[in-house]
Design an enzyme around this catalytic site. Structure first.
Site, PDB file in Angstrom:
ATOM      1  N   ARG A  17      -4.662   3.060   8.895  1.00 20.39           N
ATOM      2  CA  ARG A  17      -4.353   3.484   7.535  1.00 20.39           C
ATOM      3  C   ARG A  17      -3.350   4.635   7.493  1.00 20.39           C
ATOM      4  O   ARG A  17      -2.819   4.955   6.448  1.00 20.39           O
ATOM      5  CB  ARG A  17      -5.650   3.905   6.816  1.00 20.39           C
ATOM      6  CG  ARG A  17      -6.620   2.751   6.621  1.00 20.39           C
ATOM      7  CD  ARG A  17      -7.965   3.247   6.149  1.00 20.39           C
ATOM      8  NE  ARG A  17      -7.930   3.731   4.782  1.00 20.39           N
ATOM      9  CZ  ARG A  17      -8.229   3.014   3.715  1.00 20.39           C
ATOM     10  NH1 ARG A  17      -8.558   1.751   3.870  1.00 20.39           N
ATOM     11  NH2 ARG A  17      -8.207   3.536   2.515  1.00 20.39           N
ATOM     12  N   LYS A  50      11.673  -1.706   5.892  1.00 15.46           N
ATOM     13  CA  LYS A  50      10.997  -1.814   7.183  1.00 15.46           C
ATOM     14  C   LYS A  50      11.638  -0.883   8.207  1.00 15.46           C
ATOM     15  O   LYS A  50      10.949  -0.216   8.973  1.00 15.46           O
ATOM     16  CB  LYS A  50      11.037  -3.263   7.702  1.00 15.46           C
ATOM     17  CG  LYS A  50      10.136  -4.235   6.993  1.00 15.46           C
ATOM     18  CD  LYS A  50       8.670  -4.088   7.310  1.00 15.46           C
ATOM     19  CE  LYS A  50       7.907  -3.227   6.355  1.00 15.46           C
ATOM     20  NZ  LYS A  50       7.865  -3.552   4.958  1.00 15.46           N
ATOM     21  N   LYS A  83      -1.606   3.379   4.884  1.00 15.14           N
ATOM     22  CA  LYS A  83      -1.656   1.940   4.618  1.00 15.14           C
ATOM     23  C   LYS A  83      -2.055   1.660   3.175  1.00 15.14           C
ATOM     24  O   LYS A  83      -1.477   0.811   2.519  1.00 15.14           O
ATOM     25  CB  LYS A  83      -2.643   1.269   5.580  1.00 15.14           C
ATOM     26  CG  LYS A  83      -2.719  -0.252   5.435  1.00 15.14           C
ATOM     27  CD  LYS A  83      -1.407  -0.899   5.786  1.00 15.14           C
ATOM     28  CE  LYS A  83      -1.470  -2.413   5.681  1.00 15.14           C
ATOM     29  NZ  LYS A  83      -0.150  -3.031   5.901  1.00 15.14           N
ATOM     30  N   TRP A 100      -5.014  12.093   5.417  1.00 13.26           N
ATOM     31  CA  TRP A 100      -3.576  12.048   5.142  1.00 13.26           C
ATOM     32  C   TRP A 100      -3.317  13.151   4.141  1.00 13.26           C
ATOM     33  O   TRP A 100      -3.814  13.123   3.024  1.00 13.26           O
ATOM     34  CB  TRP A 100      -3.201  10.679   4.582  1.00 13.26           C
ATOM     35  CG  TRP A 100      -1.741  10.446   4.346  1.00 13.26           C
ATOM     36  CD1 TRP A 100      -0.800  10.064   5.252  1.00 13.26           C
ATOM     37  CD2 TRP A 100      -1.059  10.539   3.082  1.00 13.26           C
ATOM     38  NE1 TRP A 100       0.426   9.923   4.647  1.00 13.26           N
ATOM     39  CE2 TRP A 100       0.292  10.206   3.324  1.00 13.26           C
ATOM     40  CE3 TRP A 100      -1.461  10.867   1.792  1.00 13.26           C
ATOM     41  CZ2 TRP A 100       1.252  10.188   2.297  1.00 13.26           C
ATOM     42  CZ3 TRP A 100      -0.506  10.860   0.775  1.00 13.26           C
ATOM     43  CH2 TRP A 100       0.825  10.522   1.030  1.00 13.26           C
ATOM     44  N   ASN A 152     -11.707  10.966  -0.069  1.00 12.63           N
ATOM     45  CA  ASN A 152     -10.409  10.336  -0.292  1.00 12.63           C
ATOM     46  C   ASN A 152     -10.050  10.501  -1.762  1.00 12.63           C
ATOM     47  O   ASN A 152     -10.914  10.337  -2.631  1.00 12.63           O
ATOM     48  CB  ASN A 152     -10.444   8.841   0.038  1.00 12.63           C
ATOM     49  CG  ASN A 152     -10.405   8.587   1.525  1.00 12.63           C
ATOM     50  OD1 ASN A 152     -10.215   9.502   2.317  1.00 12.63           O
ATOM     51  ND2 ASN A 152     -10.578   7.332   1.915  1.00 12.63           N
ATOM     52  N   GLY A 153      -8.790  10.780  -2.057  1.00 16.02           N
ATOM     53  CA  GLY A 153      -8.371  10.928  -3.444  1.00 16.02           C
ATOM     54  C   GLY A 153      -7.827  12.321  -3.714  1.00 16.02           C
ATOM     55  O   GLY A 153      -7.525  13.085  -2.798  1.00 16.02           O
ATOM     56  N   CYS A 155      -7.612   9.694   4.255  1.00 17.32           N
ATOM     57  CA  CYS A 155      -7.273   8.311   4.072  1.00 17.32           C
ATOM     58  C   CYS A 155      -8.401   7.372   4.540  1.00 17.32           C
ATOM     59  O   CYS A 155      -8.564   6.312   4.003  1.00 17.32           O
ATOM     60  CB  CYS A 155      -5.993   8.044   4.838  1.00 17.32           C
ATOM     61  SG  CYS A 155      -5.268   6.467   4.576  1.00 17.32           S
ATOM     62  N   HIS A 158      31.018  -1.183  -5.395  1.00 15.47           N
ATOM     63  CA  HIS A 158      30.826  -0.194  -6.451  1.00 15.47           C
ATOM     64  C   HIS A 158      30.208   1.095  -5.919  1.00 15.47           C
ATOM     65  O   HIS A 158      29.516   1.791  -6.658  1.00 15.47           O
ATOM     66  CB  HIS A 158      29.957  -0.777  -7.571  1.00 15.47           C
ATOM     67  CG  HIS A 158      30.591  -1.926  -8.275  1.00 15.47           C
ATOM     68  ND1 HIS A 158      31.720  -1.792  -9.058  1.00 15.47           N
ATOM     69  CD2 HIS A 158      30.264  -3.247  -8.291  1.00 15.47           C
ATOM     70  CE1 HIS A 158      32.061  -2.981  -9.532  1.00 15.47           C
ATOM     71  NE2 HIS A 158      31.195  -3.881  -9.089  1.00 15.47           N
ATOM     72  N   GLU A 207      13.757  -5.229   1.385  1.00 15.43           N
ATOM     73  CA  GLU A 207      12.589  -5.191   2.275  1.00 15.43           C
ATOM     74  C   GLU A 207      13.005  -4.909   3.711  1.00 15.43           C
ATOM     75  O   GLU A 207      12.335  -4.157   4.428  1.00 15.43           O
ATOM     76  CB  GLU A 207      11.828  -6.516   2.177  1.00 15.43           C
ATOM     77  CG  GLU A 207      10.652  -6.659   3.122  1.00 15.43           C
ATOM     78  CD  GLU A 207       9.546  -5.634   2.900  1.00 15.43           C
ATOM     79  OE1 GLU A 207       8.656  -5.554   3.760  1.00 15.43           O
ATOM     80  OE2 GLU A 207       9.581  -4.907   1.883  1.00 15.43           O
ATOM     81  N   GLU A 258      10.778   2.762   7.405  1.00 12.77           N
ATOM     82  CA  GLU A 258       9.367   3.087   7.588  1.00 12.77           C
ATOM     83  C   GLU A 258       9.009   3.368   9.042  1.00 12.77           C
ATOM     84  O   GLU A 258       8.272   4.312   9.327  1.00 12.77           O
ATOM     85  CB  GLU A 258       8.491   1.926   7.087  1.00 12.77           C
ATOM     86  CG  GLU A 258       8.368   1.829   5.584  1.00 12.77           C
ATOM     87  CD  GLU A 258       7.490   0.663   5.171  1.00 12.77           C
ATOM     88  OE1 GLU A 258       6.646   0.847   4.285  1.00 12.77           O
ATOM     89  OE2 GLU A 258       7.646  -0.442   5.747  1.00 12.77           O
TER      90      GLU A 258
END
Length: 613
Positions: A27, A490, A608, A73, A99-100, A2, A509, A486, A493
Site C-alpha cells: 500500500r 507509469k 496504493k 503514509w 488511517n485517515g 496507510c 502548441h 497512462e 510513478e
C-alpha cells in the site's frame, strides 16, 4: 494512512502483526509500528520499512496475544519515529492506530493542551486518542461511549483500532470514510484495512460501514453500534481472495507479475458477461438500471489517477460507439466545483481499491443531488461497491504493486463491454460491426500474451538506452491519447523521471519547444483513422532531433523507416487498441525503474489506496 492490522485471541500476536504488516507493504508507507498488550502496553515503532521495525524489536519483549500494527503514509508530521503509529493517550492507558485525517485536530489539540495534555508527535491521530481518554475520564463514560462521543466531535475520515490497558479482553474499532474489515475466527478476531493480512487465518469477514463502532472480545463476542448508539446486525461475507494471489509467483516484483497476469485478468473481466457466437453482452450488476442507462442523454465519469485515464478511454468508447456525450472529471475537482447534476443523471465512478476518498466524496455529492451512481471497482465489499446504486466488479484479482497495471486494462475491458452493450441497445452500432468487435474482444487476452512474449527483450534493450533520461514525452491520438497519459504516469510513478502525455496534434502548441537530441518521444502510432497525421508528428519530432520510440501495428513498414525504435503489437479494432498499446508502456516504465534501482512495487511518497484528501 496507510495499513492496519490487529488481533485478539489465544495466539502469540507479534508474528501475526509483523506478517500482516508485510502483507500491507504494497500500500506504500514510510514508517511502521506495533503495540502489544501483556499486562502492560508495549509500543514499538520505527521510521522506514517493516524490516527496520523487525530489526528494532528483535531483542525486545514481544509476549502477548492481543495487539495492533500499522504502516503509516505521512499526512501530519514528517515520517520519523515519533510520528509513527501507534500513539499513546496522555496517561498511556490507551493506544491507537489510525488511517485517515482528523481535519479539526488543531483546535482540539489547543483545547486539550489547556487541560494539561502533552503531545509527543505532530500527528492528528495522537490528538484523537487524547480526546477519547479526556472524555472518558471527565465525563465518567465507558470507553466505548467515550469513543462514540469523541467521534461525534471530530471532522474528517478515520479507521481506528484501540487497545486499552484496562480492557485486556476487548479490542475497539470504528470507521468513517476509510476501510476496516474484521476477520472472525473461533474465539479470536482479526482486524485490517483490507483482507490481505487476514486471508491465511479466516475467510469469514465483516466490513464495517461508515459511522460504525465495533467491540470484539476474547470470548468470541462482537457488538457493532452506529454513532447514534443503535445496535447493528453484522453481515458476514466469505472472502474470495486466495493466499497464492498475494505471492510473487517467481517474478522479481509484483508489478511485473501483474503486467504478465493481464491476459488472465482481462479474460476474467469479460468472463460470463459476453458471448461472441450469439452476439450477446450481459452486465449482471446493471440489469436493474438497464433501461435508464440505455435512455440516458449523457453522464459523468469520476475517478483519480490511472482510473481517470481509464475513464477517458471510456469517454471515447461511449461517444464513438453509443453516441452518448460524456464528461470525465477528476473526482477531487467534481466535488468542489458545484457540478450540475440532476435527478435523472448518471454518474459512473471508477476505482481499483473501491476506497479512494475523493471518489467516495464525489459519489456522495452525486447521490445528494439525486443522481444514479454506478461503480466500477476491483475489491469486493469495498466502500464504493456498497455506496453506489449498482455496478460491475473488474475481477482483476488483488493488485499489490502500487503503480496500477492490470487494474487499468480490466477497467477498460468493463467500460468497453458497457459501451458496446449500450450501443447495441440504442441502435447506434451496426450489427455486423458489433459482432466483429465481440469476436475481436474475445481475442484480446491472447494478443496481450503475444505482446508480452514478443516485445519484452526489445523493451528491456530500449530501457537500457534511455534509463538516464531526465524527461520523456508520450504522444497519442484518439483512443491512444489516454494511453499516452497512462504511459507517462507509469514512468513518473516508479522511475521518478519527469514525463508528460499529450494528444499528438497538441505537440506543436507548446511541448515541441522541449524537443532536442536529449528528449525521447514515445509515439503511439496504431491508429488507422489518423495514420498520416501521426507520421507528420513523428517527422516534426525528427526534424528537431528528438529520439522516437514508436508503438505500431505488426507489419508497419512506413514508421519503421522513420522511428529510431519500433515496438510492434498485434493489429486490432481501433476501440480495443488501448488494451494492447498500454502493455509496452507498462514494461518500458518497469524496466527503466529497475535499471535505475528504484523500488518498483513501493515507489516513494505513493500509497496504493488513497483514503485521504
Amino acid at each position: 494512512m496507510c495499513g492496519i492490522v490487529g488481533y485478539i485471541g489465544s495466539r502469540e500476536v507479534a508474528p501475526i502483526l509483523i506478517k500482516g504488516l508485510q502483507r500491507l507493504e504494497y500500500r506504500g508507507y514510510d514508517s511502521a509500528g506495533i503495540a502489544l498488550l501483556d499486562g502492560g502496553l508495549k509500543v514499538y515503532k520505527k521510521a522506514g520499512k517493516v524490516s527496520d521495525l523487525v530489526q528494532f524489536i528483535k531483542d525486545k519483549p514481544q509476549q502477548g496475544n492481543m495487539g495492533i500494527g500499522h504502516t503509516r503514509w505521512a499526512t501530519h508530521g514528517e515520517p520519523n519515529d515519533r510520528n509513527a503509529h501507534p500513539h499513546f493517550s496522555e496517561k498511556q492507558t490507551l493506544t491507537i492506530i489510525h488511517n485517515g485525517i482528523i481535519e479539526n485536530y488543531a483546535p482540539l489539540k489547543e483545547e486539550l493542551k489547556k487541560r494539561g495534555h502533552h503531545f509527543n508527535s505532530d500527528t492528528d491521530t495522537e490528538v484523537l486518542i487524547h480526546l477519547i481518554e479526556d472524555i472518558q475520564e471527565n465525563e465518567r463514560l465507558t470507553l466505548e461511549e467515550a469513543i462514540r462521543v469523541a467521534l461525534n466531535e471530530v471532522v474528517g475520515a478515520y479507521a481506528i483500532v484501540i487497545i486499552s490497558k484496562n480492557h485486556p479482553d476487548q479490542l475497539f474499532m470504528a470507521r468513517k470514510g476509510s476501510p476496516l474489515v474484521i476477520g472472525i475466527g473461533v474465539n479470536e478476531f482479526f482486524v485490517a484495512s483490507d483482507a490481505s493480512p487476514i486471508i491465511e487465518y479466516t475467510k469469514n469477514v465483516v466490513y464495517l460501514n461508515d459511522g460504525e463502532i465495533a467491540v470484539v472480545s476474547r470470548q468470541g463476542d462482537m457488538v457493532i453500534r452506529n454513532l447514534g448508539n443503535q445496535v447493528q446486525t453484522p453481515y458476514i461475507q466469505e472472502l474470495e481472495l486466495k493466499l497464492e494471489m498475494l505471492e510473487k509467483g517467481g517474478y522479481d516484483h509484483f508489478m511485473l507479475k501483474e503486467i504478465h497476469e493481464q491476459p488472465t485478468s482481462i479474460y476474467d473481466s469479460m468472463r460470463g458477461r459476453m458471448h461472441a457466437p450469439s452476439g450477446t453482452i450481459k452486465m449482471g450488476g446493471l440489469l436493474e438500471y438497464e433501461q435508464k442507462i440505455a435512455n440516458v442523454r449523457g453522464f459523468n465519469i469520476v475517478a483519480c489517477g490511472t482510473s481517470w485515464h481509464a475513464g477517458i478511454v471510456g469517454e471515447y468508447l461511449f461517444e464513438d460507439l453509443a453516441r452518448i456525450p460524456v464528461e470525465v472529471e477528476y473526482a477531487s475537482e467534481f466535488r468542489y466545483r458545484n457540478p450540475i447534476v440532476n435527478t435523472d443523471d448518471l454518474v459512473l465512478a471508477i476505482s481499483q481499491s473501491g476506497e479512494t476518498a475523493d471518489t467516495l466524496a464525489a459519489i456522495e455529492l452525486a447521490k445528494q443531488k439525486g443522481a444514479t451512481v454506478f461503480g466500477v471497482c476491483n475489491v469486493v465489499g469495498s466502500s464504493i461497491a456498497r455506496a453506489t446504486h449498482a455496478g460491475s466488479y473488474t475481477h482483476a484479482g488483488p493488485e499489490i504493486g502500487v503503480a496500477s497495471t492490470k487494474a487499468f486494462t480490466a477497467q477498460v475491458t468493463v467500460l468497453t463491454l458497457l459501451a458496446m452493450s449500450l450501443a447495441h441497445k440504442r441502435g447506434t452500432i451496426q450489427e455486423s460491426y458489433f459482432r466483429q468487435l465481440l469476436v475481436e474482444l474475445e481475442r484480446i487476452p491472447d494478443k496481450v500474451k503475444q505482446v508480452l512474449d514478443h516485445t519484452s527483450d526489445q523493451i528491456k534493450f530500449i530501457a537500457d538506452i534511455f534509463k538516464d533520461s531526465r524527461n520523456f514525452l508520450y504522444l497519442g491520438r484518439g483512443y491512444n491519447f489516454p494511453v499516452a497519459l497512462e504511459g507517462a504516469l507509469k514512468l513518473k510513478e516508479i522511475s521518478y523521471i519527469h514525463a508528460e502525455g499529450y494528444p499528438a496534434a497538441e505537440m506543436k502548441h507548446g511541448p515541441i519547444a522541449l524537443i532536442d537530441e536529449e528528449m525521447p518521444v514515445v509515439v503511439l502510432a496504431t491508429n488507422k483513422s489518423a495514420y498520416d497525421k501521426i507520421i507528420s508528428n513523428i517527422q516534426e519530432v525528427k526534424a528537431r532531433k528528438g529520439r522516437v520510440i514508436a508503438v505500431v501495428s505488426n507489419g508497419d513498414e512506413v514508421i519503421k523507416n522513420l522511428a529510431e525504435f519500433v515496438i510492434e503489437i498485434p493489429e486490432t479494432e481501433e476501440p480495443l487498441t488501448p488494451l494492447l498499446s498500454v502493455v509496452p508502456l507498462q514494461l518500458l516504465a518497469y524496466h527503466i525503474a529497475v535499471m535505475r534501482g528504484c523500488n518498483v512495487d513501493q515507489p516513494r511518497n505513493l500509497a496504493k489506496s488513497v483514503t485521504v484528501e
